[in-house]
Design an enzyme around this catalytic site. Structure first.
Site, PDB file in Angstrom:
ATOM      1  N   HIS A 151       0.804  -1.229   0.000  1.00 49.99           N
ATOM      2  CA  HIS A 151       0.000   0.000   0.000  1.00 49.99           C
ATOM      3  C   HIS A 151       0.841   1.286   0.000  1.00 49.99           C
ATOM      4  O   HIS A 151       0.574   2.227   0.744  1.00 49.99           O
ATOM      5  CB  HIS A 151      -0.957   0.001   1.191  1.00 49.99           C
ATOM      6  CG  HIS A 151      -2.036  -1.048   1.110  1.00 49.99           C
ATOM      7  ND1 HIS A 151      -2.532  -1.533  -0.067  1.00 49.99           N
ATOM      8  CD2 HIS A 151      -2.727  -1.710   2.092  1.00 49.99           C
ATOM      9  CE1 HIS A 151      -3.477  -2.439   0.175  1.00 49.99           C
ATOM     10  NE2 HIS A 151      -3.610  -2.580   1.478  1.00 49.99           N
ATOM     11  N   HIS A 222      -9.516   1.799   0.959  1.00 47.48           N
ATOM     12  CA  HIS A 222      -9.543   0.680   1.894  1.00 47.48           C
ATOM     13  C   HIS A 222     -10.663   0.820   2.926  1.00 47.48           C
ATOM     14  O   HIS A 222     -10.432   0.691   4.122  1.00 47.48           O
ATOM     15  CB  HIS A 222      -8.193   0.508   2.580  1.00 47.48           C
ATOM     16  CG  HIS A 222      -7.928  -0.891   3.036  1.00 47.48           C
ATOM     17  ND1 HIS A 222      -8.802  -1.590   3.839  1.00 47.48           N
ATOM     18  CD2 HIS A 222      -6.906  -1.739   2.777  1.00 47.48           C
ATOM     19  CE1 HIS A 222      -8.309  -2.785   4.070  1.00 47.48           C
ATOM     20  NE2 HIS A 222      -7.153  -2.908   3.431  1.00 47.48           N
ATOM     21  N   GLU A 361     -11.339  -3.918  -2.606  1.00 44.78           N
ATOM     22  CA  GLU A 361     -10.504  -2.862  -3.190  1.00 44.78           C
ATOM     23  C   GLU A 361     -10.383  -3.080  -4.694  1.00 44.78           C
ATOM     24  O   GLU A 361      -9.795  -4.053  -5.141  1.00 44.78           O
ATOM     25  CB  GLU A 361      -9.122  -2.901  -2.540  1.00 44.78           C
ATOM     26  CG  GLU A 361      -9.166  -2.754  -1.024  1.00 44.78           C
ATOM     27  CD  GLU A 361      -8.054  -3.543  -0.343  1.00 44.78           C
ATOM     28  OE1 GLU A 361      -6.890  -3.155  -0.454  1.00 44.78           O
ATOM     29  OE2 GLU A 361      -8.363  -4.571   0.300  1.00 44.78           O
TER      30      GLU A 361
HETATM   31  C1  GAL Z   1      -5.423  -5.452   2.329  1.00 37.00           C
HETATM   32  C2  GAL Z   1      -4.392  -6.503   2.121  1.00 37.00           C
HETATM   33  C3  GAL Z   1      -4.311  -7.315   3.378  1.00 37.00           C
HETATM   34  C4  GAL Z   1      -4.020  -6.435   4.554  1.00 37.00           C
HETATM   35  C5  GAL Z   1      -4.994  -5.304   4.588  1.00 37.00           C
HETATM   36  C6  GAL Z   1      -4.657  -4.316   5.659  1.00 37.00           C
HETATM   37  O1  GAL Z   1      -5.537  -4.676   1.189  1.00 37.00           O
HETATM   38  O2  GAL Z   1      -4.723  -7.312   1.022  1.00 37.00           O
HETATM   39  O3  GAL Z   1      -3.326  -8.304   3.265  1.00 37.00           O
HETATM   40  O4  GAL Z   1      -2.712  -5.938   4.422  1.00 37.00           O
HETATM   41  O5  GAL Z   1      -5.016  -4.626   3.378  1.00 37.00           O
HETATM   42  O6  GAL Z   1      -4.567  -4.949   6.878  1.00 37.00           O
END
Ligand code: GAL
Length: 396
Positions: A151, A222, A361
């Site tokens: 991210h 998110h 997402e």
């Molecule tokens: C998602 C990701 C997960 C985790 C989450 C945040 O987008 O796929 O593995 O990192 O964000 O906790």
């Protein structure tokens, strides 16, 4: 009930940044195992806008409320472009808050849910071995998720303060200029994200960006959804349909192998509606790697509303609220809240229980910069990046 522009331009204390990664193995376990509703007064009016007024990195933060005339309200702060709540009518017409959020900007900052409700960039999802090549040059990035970049790196777009403008009651424009080489990514990236609440009860997110040097971009959001309402328990009874025959299987660090594989015959198959919880604990390597669902689906491109791809339909089993996702993106990360451990108190007073919310997402595939066969995430100097996603709510 009027929810007009709420912008509080009073400076408050600058606050320290708790840049924890949700996935951190060191994350504290809380004694709290609360899985029951603690909902008392979870309404748009119960969010205290003054608690979102602060100075972070020398910039003002505030809370903005977007509304339409159909009973939908979305609260967003310009700190990370984070959604604090989404209120939509359930099958009985009762306003239900279907997105997890915090009651103050301070709580968002200090939370160990680093991405809660936030805009994600420059690169949503993972980049393998924390590096990529572009135009023959290697760009090292921060390894903030095991050996990989997650991210956007250590301080991605979820932790910056966006410039904000609210041209009308239903629209919020957020702007951020990411300097050349911020978090290791080349090019000055000028980003604009427009959130709007439509007349047909959708939250529209319109992302655009330009760069002055060739770079890579993959923007997403998110939000954590619980369509039965924040604090209503686990999401395992929700039904899901994902309009994808294939997904991108991952290794144990959640980096795609590079193959596109059929979901048919696996617990990842949501081509027909199924409960999130029906197969989540099946003996399956992919589910083990993800500790549940944490996978990128390769969308079929099924034609949906707004001339966009119909990505998925989620329905809350208690509320009767459905959320349909329409997007221009080729992929959808379905994440079933596997890393949540009741370490945070949400705005309703409920804890962020394990599998108490899911994320959906819209995105280009994880690790695309290192997977030439995947749709490209490259943005060339002078080109325009533009992508739109709708989260549309209805109930019956
Ligand atoms: C998602 C990701 C997960 C985790 C989450 C945040 O987008 O796929 O593995 O990192 O964000 O906790």
């Amino acid at each position: 009930m009027s929810h007009s522009l709420k912008f509080f331009a009073v400076a408050a204390l600058a606050l320290g940044i708790a840049a924890c990664n949700d996935n951190s193995a060191e994350k504290k376990e809380s004694a709290a195992t609360d899985s029951t509703a603690v909902k008392t007064d979870d309404t748009p009016e119960s969010l205290d806008s003054a608690k979102f007024v602060a100075m972070i990195d020398g910039k003002k933060t505030a809370l903005y409320q977007l509304t339409n005339h159909k009973g939908m309200t979305v609260a967003i702060t310009n700190y990370g472009g984070r959604i604090a709540g989404i209120w939509v009518p359930d099958k009985e017409g009762k306003q239900t808050d279907v997105a997890w959020g915090m009651s103050s900007v301070d709580a968002f900052e200090k939370s160990d849910m680093a991405y809660l409700g936030a805009l994600i960039g420059r690169y949503g999802n993972r980049i393998g071995h924390a590096q990529f090549q572009l135009d023959g040059k290697t760009y090292p990035l921060a390894a903030n998720d095991g050996p990989n970049t997650l991210h956007g790196g250590k301080k991605g777009f979820q932790a910056v303060v966006w410039d904000a403008a609210q041209p009308n009651d239903s629209t919020l424009e957020l702007m951020y200029t990411s300097p050349d080489m911020e978090e290791g990514f080349p090019g000055t990236l000028n980003v604009k994200v427009v959130y709007s609440v439509t007349a047909d009860n959708a939250l529209k997110i319109d992302y655009s960006a330009t760069t002055d040097k060739n770079t890579i971009v993959n923007l997403t959001n998110h939000a954590y959804f619980n369509l039965n309402g924040e604090g209503s328990g686990e999401i395992l009874g929700h039904t899901v349909q994902i309009y994808a025959d294939k997904y991108t299987p991952v290794d144990s660090t959640l980096i795609p192998t590079g193959k596109l594989e059929p979901v048919a015959g696996t617990p990842l198959d949501f081509t027909k509606p199924a409960a999130i919880g029906a197969r989540i604990n099946d003996d399956n390597e992919q589910l083990k790697f993800g500790k549940g669902y944490d996978h990128n689906y390769v969308l079929n491109g099924t034609k949906g509303l707004y001339g966009l791809t119909h990505a998925a339909t989620f329905t809350g089993d208690k509320s009767g609220i459905s959320m349909d996702i329409y997007t221009q993106e080729p992929g959808l990360q379905f994440y079933s809240g596997n890393f949540n451990k009741s370490t945070n108190t949400l705005k309703s007073g409920a804890k962020d229980i394990h599998r108490g919310a899911f994320a959906a997402e819209t995105q280009h595939f994880p690790d695309s910069p290192n997977k030439p066969a995947f749709p490209s995430t490259e943005l060339k100097a002078g080109q325009q990046y533009h992508t739109v996603t709708y989260y549309k709510f209805s109930s019956k």
